[in-house]
Design a protein around this motif. Structure first.
Motif, PDB file in Angstrom:
ATOM      1  N   ALA A  61      41.701  -6.765   1.673  1.00  0.00           N
ATOM      2  CA  ALA A  61      42.091  -6.644   0.271  1.00  0.00           C
ATOM      3  C   ALA A  61      43.057  -5.478   0.114  1.00  0.00           C
ATOM      4  O   ALA A  61      43.284  -4.697   1.030  1.00  0.00           O
ATOM      5  CB  ALA A  61      40.851  -6.436  -0.592  1.00  0.00           C
ATOM      6  N   THR A  62      43.624  -5.329  -1.063  1.00  0.00           N
ATOM      7  CA  THR A  62      44.667  -4.336  -1.257  1.00  0.00           C
ATOM      8  C   THR A  62      44.137  -2.913  -1.225  1.00  0.00           C
ATOM      9  O   THR A  62      44.853  -1.992  -0.848  1.00  0.00           O
ATOM     10  CB  THR A  62      45.355  -4.585  -2.604  1.00  0.00           C
ATOM     11  OG1 THR A  62      44.372  -4.605  -3.643  1.00  0.00           O
ATOM     12  CG2 THR A  62      46.077  -5.917  -2.573  1.00  0.00           C
ATOM     13  N   SER A  63      42.881  -2.726  -1.615  1.00  0.00           N
ATOM     14  CA  SER A  63      42.380  -1.366  -1.750  1.00  0.00           C
ATOM     15  C   SER A  63      41.516  -0.914  -0.589  1.00  0.00           C
ATOM     16  O   SER A  63      41.643   0.212  -0.124  1.00  0.00           O
ATOM     17  CB  SER A  63      41.582  -1.236  -3.054  1.00  0.00           C
ATOM     18  OG  SER A  63      40.514  -2.176  -3.061  1.00  0.00           O
ATOM     19  N   ARG A  64      40.655  -1.779  -0.108  1.00  0.00           N
ATOM     20  CA  ARG A  64      39.719  -1.363   0.929  1.00  0.00           C
ATOM     21  C   ARG A  64      39.689  -2.381   2.045  1.00  0.00           C
ATOM     22  O   ARG A  64      39.802  -3.579   1.822  1.00  0.00           O
ATOM     23  CB  ARG A  64      38.312  -1.200   0.338  1.00  0.00           C
ATOM     24  CG  ARG A  64      38.243  -0.146  -0.763  1.00  0.00           C
ATOM     25  CD  ARG A  64      36.867  -0.119  -1.371  1.00  0.00           C
ATOM     26  NE  ARG A  64      35.849   0.221  -0.383  1.00  0.00           N
ATOM     27  CZ  ARG A  64      34.549   0.211  -0.618  1.00  0.00           C
ATOM     28  NH1 ARG A  64      34.105  -0.137  -1.810  1.00  0.00           N
ATOM     29  NH2 ARG A  64      33.689   0.534   0.327  1.00  0.00           N
ATOM     30  N   LYS A  65      39.500  -1.903   3.236  1.00  0.00           N
ATOM     31  CA  LYS A  65      39.432  -2.780   4.395  1.00  0.00           C
ATOM     32  C   LYS A  65      38.010  -3.293   4.565  1.00  0.00           C
ATOM     33  O   LYS A  65      37.055  -2.510   4.560  1.00  0.00           O
ATOM     34  CB  LYS A  65      39.865  -2.018   5.639  1.00  0.00           C
ATOM     35  CG  LYS A  65      39.948  -2.875   6.887  1.00  0.00           C
ATOM     36  CD  LYS A  65      40.470  -2.061   8.054  1.00  0.00           C
ATOM     37  CE  LYS A  65      40.566  -2.933   9.316  1.00  0.00           C
ATOM     38  NZ  LYS A  65      41.070  -2.166  10.471  1.00  0.00           N
ATOM     39  N   PRO A  66      37.832  -4.609   4.723  1.00  0.00           N
ATOM     40  CA  PRO A  66      36.476  -5.139   4.906  1.00  0.00           C
ATOM     41  C   PRO A  66      35.882  -4.687   6.230  1.00  0.00           C
ATOM     42  O   PRO A  66      36.592  -4.507   7.219  1.00  0.00           O
ATOM     43  CB  PRO A  66      36.690  -6.651   4.880  1.00  0.00           C
ATOM     44  CG  PRO A  66      38.112  -6.847   5.286  1.00  0.00           C
ATOM     45  CD  PRO A  66      38.854  -5.666   4.725  1.00  0.00           C
ATOM     46  N   LYS A  67      34.566  -4.541   6.227  1.00  0.00           N
ATOM     47  CA  LYS A  67      33.885  -4.092   7.434  1.00  0.00           C
ATOM     48  C   LYS A  67      33.395  -5.252   8.284  1.00  0.00           C
ATOM     49  O   LYS A  67      33.056  -5.055   9.448  1.00  0.00           O
ATOM     50  CB  LYS A  67      32.700  -3.204   7.047  1.00  0.00           C
ATOM     51  CG  LYS A  67      33.097  -1.929   6.306  1.00  0.00           C
ATOM     52  CD  LYS A  67      31.885  -1.113   5.915  1.00  0.00           C
ATOM     53  CE  LYS A  67      32.285   0.145   5.165  1.00  0.00           C
ATOM     54  NZ  LYS A  67      31.094   0.953   4.754  1.00  0.00           N
ATOM     55  N   LEU A  68      33.318  -6.442   7.706  1.00  0.00           N
ATOM     56  CA  LEU A  68      32.796  -7.585   8.443  1.00  0.00           C
ATOM     57  C   LEU A  68      33.528  -8.850   8.026  1.00  0.00           C
ATOM     58  O   LEU A  68      33.668  -9.135   6.837  1.00  0.00           O
ATOM     59  CB  LEU A  68      31.292  -7.751   8.179  1.00  0.00           C
ATOM     60  CG  LEU A  68      30.579  -8.861   8.959  1.00  0.00           C
ATOM     61  CD1 LEU A  68      30.573  -8.539  10.447  1.00  0.00           C
ATOM     62  CD2 LEU A  68      29.155  -9.052   8.448  1.00  0.00           C
ATOM     63  N   GLY A  69      34.023  -9.580   9.013  1.00  0.00           N
ATOM     64  CA  GLY A  69      34.670 -10.858   8.767  1.00  0.00           C
ATOM     65  C   GLY A  69      34.152 -11.900   9.726  1.00  0.00           C
ATOM     66  O   GLY A  69      33.271 -11.632  10.555  1.00  0.00           O
ATOM     67  N   ILE A  70      34.680 -13.104   9.631  1.00  0.00           N
ATOM     68  CA  ILE A  70      34.263 -14.206  10.498  1.00  0.00           C
ATOM     69  C   ILE A  70      35.399 -14.562  11.442  1.00  0.00           C
ATOM     70  O   ILE A  70      36.543 -14.774  11.019  1.00  0.00           O
ATOM     71  CB  ILE A  70      33.847 -15.421   9.656  1.00  0.00           C
ATOM     72  CG1 ILE A  70      32.518 -15.119   8.951  1.00  0.00           C
ATOM     73  CG2 ILE A  70      33.712 -16.673  10.521  1.00  0.00           C
ATOM     74  CD1 ILE A  70      32.017 -16.245   8.064  1.00  0.00           C
ATOM     75  N   ILE A 150      28.329  -8.588   0.417  1.00  0.00           N
ATOM     76  CA  ILE A 150      27.638  -7.624   1.274  1.00  0.00           C
ATOM     77  C   ILE A 150      28.010  -6.222   0.796  1.00  0.00           C
ATOM     78  O   ILE A 150      29.200  -5.916   0.657  1.00  0.00           O
ATOM     79  CB  ILE A 150      28.034  -7.799   2.745  1.00  0.00           C
ATOM     80  CG1 ILE A 150      27.662  -9.201   3.236  1.00  0.00           C
ATOM     81  CG2 ILE A 150      27.373  -6.735   3.621  1.00  0.00           C
ATOM     82  CD1 ILE A 150      28.132  -9.495   4.647  1.00  0.00           C
ATOM     83  N   PRO A 151      27.053  -5.364   0.525  1.00  0.00           N
ATOM     84  CA  PRO A 151      27.372  -4.005   0.070  1.00  0.00           C
ATOM     85  C   PRO A 151      28.336  -3.299   1.022  1.00  0.00           C
ATOM     86  O   PRO A 151      28.135  -3.284   2.239  1.00  0.00           O
ATOM     87  CB  PRO A 151      26.004  -3.317   0.050  1.00  0.00           C
ATOM     88  CG  PRO A 151      25.038  -4.430  -0.183  1.00  0.00           C
ATOM     89  CD  PRO A 151      25.600  -5.603   0.575  1.00  0.00           C
ATOM     90  N   GLY A 152      29.399  -2.745   0.457  1.00  0.00           N
ATOM     91  CA  GLY A 152      30.397  -2.053   1.253  1.00  0.00           C
ATOM     92  C   GLY A 152      31.434  -2.968   1.859  1.00  0.00           C
ATOM     93  O   GLY A 152      32.368  -2.507   2.529  1.00  0.00           O
ATOM     94  N   ASN A 153      31.297  -4.284   1.636  1.00  0.00           N
ATOM     95  CA  ASN A 153      32.221  -5.260   2.229  1.00  0.00           C
ATOM     96  C   ASN A 153      32.971  -6.033   1.139  1.00  0.00           C
ATOM     97  O   ASN A 153      33.417  -7.157   1.352  1.00  0.00           O
ATOM     98  CB  ASN A 153      31.436  -6.235   3.110  1.00  0.00           C
ATOM     99  CG  ASN A 153      32.273  -6.852   4.215  1.00  0.00           C
ATOM    100  OD1 ASN A 153      32.936  -6.154   4.968  1.00  0.00           O
ATOM    101  ND2 ASN A 153      32.234  -8.172   4.325  1.00  0.00           N
ATOM    102  N   GLU A 154      33.114  -5.429  -0.016  1.00  0.00           N
ATOM    103  CA  GLU A 154      33.661  -6.117  -1.178  1.00  0.00           C
ATOM    104  C   GLU A 154      35.093  -6.600  -0.983  1.00  0.00           C
ATOM    105  O   GLU A 154      35.543  -7.541  -1.645  1.00  0.00           O
ATOM    106  CB  GLU A 154      33.592  -5.210  -2.412  1.00  0.00           C
ATOM    107  CG  GLU A 154      32.183  -4.951  -2.921  1.00  0.00           C
ATOM    108  CD  GLU A 154      31.446  -3.857  -2.161  1.00  0.00           C
ATOM    109  OE1 GLU A 154      32.073  -3.258  -1.250  1.00  0.00           O
ATOM    110  OE2 GLU A 154      30.259  -3.607  -2.469  1.00  0.00           O
TER     111      GLU A 154
END
Length: 336
Positions: A61-70, A150-154
């Protein structure tokens, strides 16, 4: 016949048998061949959302990097293939999952024809969904991964895929009677004379020439598969044990290299005795017909041998009973 390439982590658990396919493991070739949400062990309900993007690493996303993907979802979606009534949903994340319960909580499965199911973790990155009973045939099943919840993975992108379940192809291979009976939607469609593993080659206490007994699932197919003796270290053409054969109509049913395929000669043994290196040999007409109807996730139950199929060998998840299967979930509600 057996695959000699990479055997995943299961290699330490599964003893390779005698048929060997040259190159990488068979991949699928589609051209050749209660409540609405289900979390862990609850009932599925009809899909109501369109198929999302294909499996891949979650988009930043534009603001934060996700911590978990598939990283991958298996099998492919409804536009690419139809699957059998035993098919699993295999989800591979792009990194080790630290909080399995949080990740599992956002995985949803919805089906046109509801059936109980549950997730089981098979590695730090991979989780598999299996139903309590076989899926109902001729329906759609929708999978969703709401990763952004997922918390922190928005910042992660939610992912979905819709599967198309085809006819119920269930085969029973009796190695003592040397016959394979194929049922389609509950009706006997064909009886095929076969020859299974003859036995006689023991490695690490396991007779690798025996076909494994248990509930297999079809995993892929090739119109012609190259099978060699390299799995047992024989690569010199001058060695009397050497072979390199082009085998028609090969349908893979395990990671240890078992196939249902056309017999490479020796037709006199079909329906009479077991003479293969572990595969299920069939008549040319029978093998071609079976190849033609085969879908990934079709059920092939083999009986009559002393060698049991390990549930970690390929897609052999139906080797575990329902209570055993649910214990692999990270959610307590699923284990009850």
């Amino acid at each position: 016949m057996k695959l000699f390439p990479r055997m995943l982590a299961v290699a330490a658990l599964v003893t390779v048998a005698a048929c060997a396919a040259e190159g990488a493991p068979v991949t699928h070739n589609p051209a050749a061949q209660g409540t609405s949400t289900q979390r862990a062990a609850v009932q599925t309900r009809g899909p109501d959302a369109p198929e999302g993007r294909a499996a891949g690493v979650a988009v930043t996303a534009t603001s934060r990097k996700p911590k978990l993907g598939i990283a991958d979802i298996t099998p492919m979606g409804e536009k690419s293939e139809k699957v059998g009534v035993g098919f699993p949903i295999i989800v591979t994340f792009d990194r080790d999952v630290r909080d399995r319960a949080a990740a599992e909580e956002v995985l949803q499965v919805q089906a046109d024809k509801p059936v109980d199911g549950a997730w089981r973790w098979v590695s730090d990155r991979k989780v598999v969904y299996r139903t309590k009973f076989y899926w109902k045939p001729n329906q759609k099943v929708l999978f969703k991964a709401l990763l952004s919840q997922i918390p922190g993975n928005e910042a992660a992108k939610d992912v979905s895929r819709r599967f198309a379940v085809g006819p119920a192809n269930i085969s029973l291979v009796d190695t003592r009677k040397h016959v394979m009976k194929v049922y389609r939607n509950g009706k006997l469609a064909k009886k095929i004379p076969i020859s299974a593993g003859r036995g006689g080659l023991v490695r690490n206490g396991t007779d690798v020439y025996l076909t494994t007994s248990g509930v297999h699932l079809t995993m892929g197919k090739k119109a012609v598969e190259t099978m060699t003796s390299s799995w047992m270290g024989v690569t010199d053409p001058k060695d009397p044990r050497y072979y390199k054969e082009q085998i028609p109509w090969a349908v893979r049913i395990s990671d240890s290299g078992e196939y249902v395929h056309q017999s490479y000669g020796d037709y006199q043994y079909l329906g009479r005795s077991n003479q293969s290196h572990g595969c299920v040999r069939a008549t040319p007409a029978g093998a071609k017909w079976f190849y033609g109807i085969a879908q990934r996730g079709d059920v092939v139950k083999i009986v009559g041998t002393k060698r049991q199929l390990d549930w970690r060998n390929g897609w052999s998840y139906w080797q575990l009973n329902w209570t055993q299967w649910k214990k692999g979930s990270a959610l307590r509600t699923a284990q009850s």
